[in-house]
Design a protein around this motif. Structure first.
Motif, mmCIF file in Angstrom:
data_model
loop_
_atom_site.group_PDB
_atom_site.id
_atom_site.type_symbol
_atom_site.label_atom_id
_atom_site.label_comp_id
_atom_site.label_asym_id
_atom_site.label_seq_id
_atom_site.Cartn_x
_atom_site.Cartn_y
_atom_site.Cartn_z
ATOM 1 N N THR A 1 62.133 90.370 -36.199
ATOM 2 C CA THR A 1 62.033 90.974 -37.526
ATOM 3 C C THR A 1 61.469 92.385 -37.442
ATOM 4 N N GLY A 2 60.570 92.628 -36.491
ATOM 5 C CA GLY A 2 59.970 93.947 -36.310
ATOM 6 C C GLY A 2 60.820 94.917 -35.520
ATOM 7 N N GLY A 3 61.944 94.463 -34.993
ATOM 8 C CA GLY A 3 62.843 95.355 -34.268
ATOM 9 C C GLY A 3 62.694 95.307 -32.761
ATOM 10 N N SER A 4 61.883 94.403 -32.269
ATOM 11 C CA SER A 4 61.749 94.242 -30.830
ATOM 12 C C SER A 4 62.725 93.166 -30.357
ATOM 13 N N TYR A 5 62.478 92.605 -29.189
ATOM 14 C CA TYR A 5 63.408 91.629 -28.624
ATOM 15 C C TYR A 5 62.669 90.454 -28.016
ATOM 16 N N VAL A 6 63.306 89.296 -28.072
ATOM 17 C CA VAL A 6 62.841 88.102 -27.365
ATOM 18 C C VAL A 6 63.932 87.758 -26.360
ATOM 19 N N ASP A 7 63.565 87.781 -25.084
ATOM 20 C CA ASP A 7 64.516 87.485 -24.014
ATOM 21 C C ASP A 7 64.343 86.057 -23.524
ATOM 22 N N VAL A 8 65.449 85.354 -23.425
ATOM 23 C CA VAL A 8 65.476 84.031 -22.809
ATOM 24 C C VAL A 8 66.102 84.225 -21.437
ATOM 25 N N THR A 9 65.365 83.869 -20.391
ATOM 26 C CA THR A 9 65.840 84.049 -19.028
ATOM 27 C C THR A 9 65.794 82.735 -18.259
ATOM 28 N N GLY A 10 66.531 82.680 -17.194
ATOM 29 C CA GLY A 10 66.551 81.494 -16.342
ATOM 30 C C GLY A 10 67.902 81.348 -15.680
ATOM 31 N N HIS A 11 68.214 80.123 -15.301
ATOM 32 C CA HIS A 11 69.475 79.865 -14.607
ATOM 33 C C HIS A 11 70.529 79.224 -15.498
#
Length: 82
Positions: A26-36
Motif C-alpha cells: 500500500t505504501g509503494g514498496s515491495y514484498v518479495d516471495v523467494t525460494g524454489h
C-alpha cells in the motif's frame, strides 16, 4: 478516500535470485516471495519497505507463504527509503 493500490512512484528494485512473486505494498514498496517454488518447503517472504519477513526460521510451501505475504503487502504503509 480510495484504498486502491496505485502503481509505485518508486523505482522497482533489482529482482533477487529465486524470486517467485512480488507484491506491491500500500505504501509503494515491495514484498518479495523467494525460494524454489510450489513443491518445495523452503519459500519465504521479505518486505523491502518495513523489513518484516516470514517468521524465522519459518520457511514453508508456497501455498502457505503466499497469503501471509499478500496480507502484509495489503497492510504495509512503509515507503522505500532508497
Amino acid at each position: 478516500m480510495s484504498t486502491a493500490v496505485r502503481a509505485s512512484a518508486f523505482t522497482e528494485p533489482t529482482r533477487p535470485k529465486g524470486l517467485l512473486i512480488r507484491f506491491v505494498t500500500t505504501g509503494g514498496s515491495y514484498v518479495d516471495v523467494t525460494g524454489h517454488g510450489e513443491h518445495f518447503d523452503n519459500n519465504s517472504w521479505n518486505c523491502l519497505g518495513c523489513g518484516d519477513s516470514s517468521r524465522s526460521p519459518e520457511k514453508d510451501y508456497l501455498f502457505r507463504i503466499r497469503p501471509d505475504a499478500n496480507n502484509h503487502a495489503t497492510a504495509c504503509r512503509a515507503i522505500p527509503l532508497t
